[in-house]
Design an enzyme around this catalytic site. Structure first.
Site, short mmCIF file in Angstrom:
data_model
loop_
_atom_site.label_atom_id
_atom_site.label_comp_id
_atom_site.label_asym_id
_atom_site.label_seq_id
_atom_site.Cartn_x
_atom_site.Cartn_y
_atom_site.Cartn_z
N SER A 9 27.41 65.26 57.76
CA SER A 9 28.44 65.82 56.89
C SER A 9 27.95 66.20 55.50
O SER A 9 27.20 65.60 54.83
CB SER A 9 29.19 64.37 56.38
OG SER A 9 30.06 64.63 55.22
N HIS A 34 29.62 68.98 59.79
CA HIS A 34 30.91 68.57 59.40
C HIS A 34 31.13 68.93 57.89
O HIS A 34 30.16 68.53 57.15
CB HIS A 34 30.81 66.95 59.64
CG HIS A 34 32.21 66.39 59.05
ND1 HIS A 34 33.03 66.12 59.96
CD2 HIS A 34 32.46 65.88 58.00
CE1 HIS A 34 34.16 65.56 59.41
NE2 HIS A 34 33.84 65.37 58.11
N ASP A 36 33.32 69.00 54.74
CA ASP A 36 34.38 68.31 54.13
C ASP A 36 35.19 69.28 53.16
O ASP A 36 34.39 69.55 52.24
CB ASP A 36 33.65 67.10 53.62
CG ASP A 36 33.49 66.10 54.61
OD1 ASP A 36 34.53 65.70 55.22
OD2 ASP A 36 32.54 65.48 54.70
N MET A 38 37.74 69.30 50.07
CA MET A 38 38.58 68.45 49.31
C MET A 38 39.46 69.32 48.16
O MET A 38 38.46 70.32 47.56
CB MET A 38 37.83 67.33 48.89
CG MET A 38 37.04 66.48 49.76
SD MET A 38 35.97 65.11 49.31
CE MET A 38 35.37 64.44 50.58
N HIS A 68 36.73 69.64 58.04
CA HIS A 68 37.80 68.46 57.88
C HIS A 68 38.49 68.87 56.58
O HIS A 68 37.74 68.92 55.39
CB HIS A 68 36.79 67.26 57.81
CG HIS A 68 37.43 65.97 57.33
ND1 HIS A 68 36.74 64.86 56.87
CD2 HIS A 68 38.84 65.73 57.31
CE1 HIS A 68 37.73 64.00 56.69
NE2 HIS A 68 38.90 64.53 56.86
N MET A 70 40.76 68.18 54.02
CA MET A 70 41.60 67.03 52.91
C MET A 70 42.12 67.82 51.86
O MET A 70 42.10 67.55 50.65
CB MET A 70 40.55 65.90 52.68
CG MET A 70 39.86 64.97 53.43
SD MET A 70 38.33 64.25 53.37
CE MET A 70 37.17 65.52 53.44
N MET A 139 39.36 57.65 60.32
CA MET A 139 38.64 57.62 59.16
C MET A 139 38.26 56.10 58.87
O MET A 139 39.27 55.11 59.00
CB MET A 139 39.44 58.04 57.98
CG MET A 139 39.68 59.49 57.96
SD MET A 139 38.28 60.59 57.85
CE MET A 139 37.63 60.13 56.37
N GLY A 144 37.53 61.22 50.76
CA GLY A 144 37.31 61.71 49.32
C GLY A 144 35.76 61.58 48.69
O GLY A 144 35.47 62.34 48.01
N ASP A 177 34.30 58.73 61.11
CA ASP A 177 33.86 59.32 59.93
C ASP A 177 34.05 58.25 58.54
O ASP A 177 35.06 57.95 58.25
CB ASP A 177 34.96 60.85 59.67
CG ASP A 177 34.14 61.59 58.32
OD1 ASP A 177 33.30 60.85 57.65
OD2 ASP A 177 35.01 62.39 57.96
N GLY A 178 32.90 58.11 58.02
CA GLY A 178 32.63 57.32 56.65
C GLY A 178 31.96 56.11 57.06
O GLY A 178 32.58 55.32 57.69
N GLY A 179 31.17 56.06 56.15
CA GLY A 179 30.40 54.50 56.07
C GLY A 179 29.56 54.16 57.30
O GLY A 179 29.32 52.98 57.38
N SER A 200 25.49 60.30 54.13
CA SER A 200 24.60 59.53 53.21
C SER A 200 23.26 58.82 54.13
O SER A 200 22.30 59.00 53.76
CB SER A 200 25.07 58.55 52.42
OG SER A 200 25.99 57.74 52.97
C1 DX5 Z 1 34.91 61.19 53.19
C2 DX5 Z 1 34.23 62.25 54.11
C3 DX5 Z 1 33.02 61.89 55.18
C4 DX5 Z 1 31.93 61.64 53.98
C5 DX5 Z 1 31.10 60.77 55.14
O1 DX5 Z 1 35.88 61.62 52.76
O2 DX5 Z 1 35.13 62.68 55.32
O3 DX5 Z 1 32.92 62.85 56.13
O4 DX5 Z 1 31.04 62.81 53.61
O5 DX5 Z 1 29.94 60.23 54.06
P1 DX5 Z 1 28.95 59.00 54.44
O6 DX5 Z 1 28.68 59.00 55.89
O7 DX5 Z 1 28.23 58.85 53.35
O8 DX5 Z 1 30.16 57.73 54.32
ZN ZN Z 2 34.79 64.11 56.76
#
Ligand code: DX5
Ligand code: ZN
Length: 237
Positions: A9, A34, A36, A38, A68, A70, A139, A144, A177-179, A200
């Site tokens: 991402s 990926h 993102d 926003m 993606h 948002m 998610m 965000g 997606d996320g964490g 990350s």
């Molecule tokens: C959050 C994004 C994710 C984000 C994931 O809103 O949609 O794609 O970049 O980042 P990590 O893997 O660090 O949670």
């Molecule tokens: Zn994403």
């Protein structure tokens, strides 16, 4: 051979040298990008638009790009991303007044279509649109920001979406997606995930290949045979 997809991402990538950093993550074993998007309206952060997708294509990125969105509203921007070189476009159902119409718009723009479900979004939103979905994104953080903690309830939801997809008979990719980190990767994999969106836990590491190899090792040791379909990826020309 079944295969799970790892999607770096770009939210965690080095924006000052984006093309180079993404190439590095793909060379290290990432399957697709990926991307993102926003808008500081639907989510409290602001990133990049279609011109950056185009710039990445011009730079030489040929891997599939999964956009993606948002943003709210969503429809107007979809053809621009398709034109710029996106392959997948995913949006949040809360951000569209007409979900079916938006899915159709993505398809007529020539892209694969998907819905991203926030942690509190119920699954009945999928009831009448499964046949129009190529990807469902669970998610596991509120959208965000990168580097947030995985919300444990998401695991149950991944299981539920896996069942819904299997029951539907459609070839829909289940993304999370996320964490996602090396520490929770195994249980996310075992819940039936096809695509792991990782920010990350790749880009904040010194050695991207070591990070991705570690994830692949977990996949090969913990995935039930029935999970992780080998989804066809479209490569931009
Ligand atoms: C959050 C994004 C994710 C984000 C994931 O809103 O949609 O794609 O970049 O980042 P990590 O893997 O660090 O949670
Ligand atoms: Zn994403």
């Amino acid at each position: 051979m079944k295969k799970c997809l790892i999607a770096p991402s770009i939210l965690s990538a080095d924006c000052a040298r984006l093309g180079e950093d993404i190439s590095k993550a793909l060379d290290a074993g990432g399957d697709l990008v990926h991307f993102d998007v926003m808008d500081n309206h639907y989510v409290p952060n602001l990133t990049m638009g279609p011109m950056v997708v185009k710039a990445l294509r011009n730079y030489g990125i040929t891997a599939p790009i999964d956009v993606h969105l948002m943003v709210e509203p969503v429809d107007h921007i979809i053809p621009y991303f398709a034109e710029a070189g996106a392959n997948y476009i995913t949006f949040h159902p809360e951000a569209s007044k007409h979900i079916d119409r938006t899915l159709q718009l993505i398809k007529t723009s020539g892209c694969y279509s998907g819905l991203a479900l926030n942690p509190a979004t119920p699954l009945n939103i999928l009831d009448y649109v499964m046949h129009k979905l190529d990807i469902i994104v669970v998610m596991s953080v509120n959208p965000g920001f990168s580097s947030q903690l995985f919300i444990p309830n998401a695991l149950h939801k991944i299981h539920q979406v896996r069942q819904l997809i299997n029951q539907s008979g459609y070839d829909i990719c289940l993304a999370v997606d996320g964490g996602i980190t090396i520490n929770n990767f195994s249980e996310i994999a075992a819940a039936g995930t096809d695509m792991f969106v990782v920010g990350s836990a790749i880009f904040n590491q010194i050695d991207y290949k070591k990070a991705i190899d570690g994830m692949r090792y977990i996949i090969s040791n913990s995935i039930p045979e029935s999970y992780c379909k080998n989804h066809t990826l479209i490569i931009s020309s």
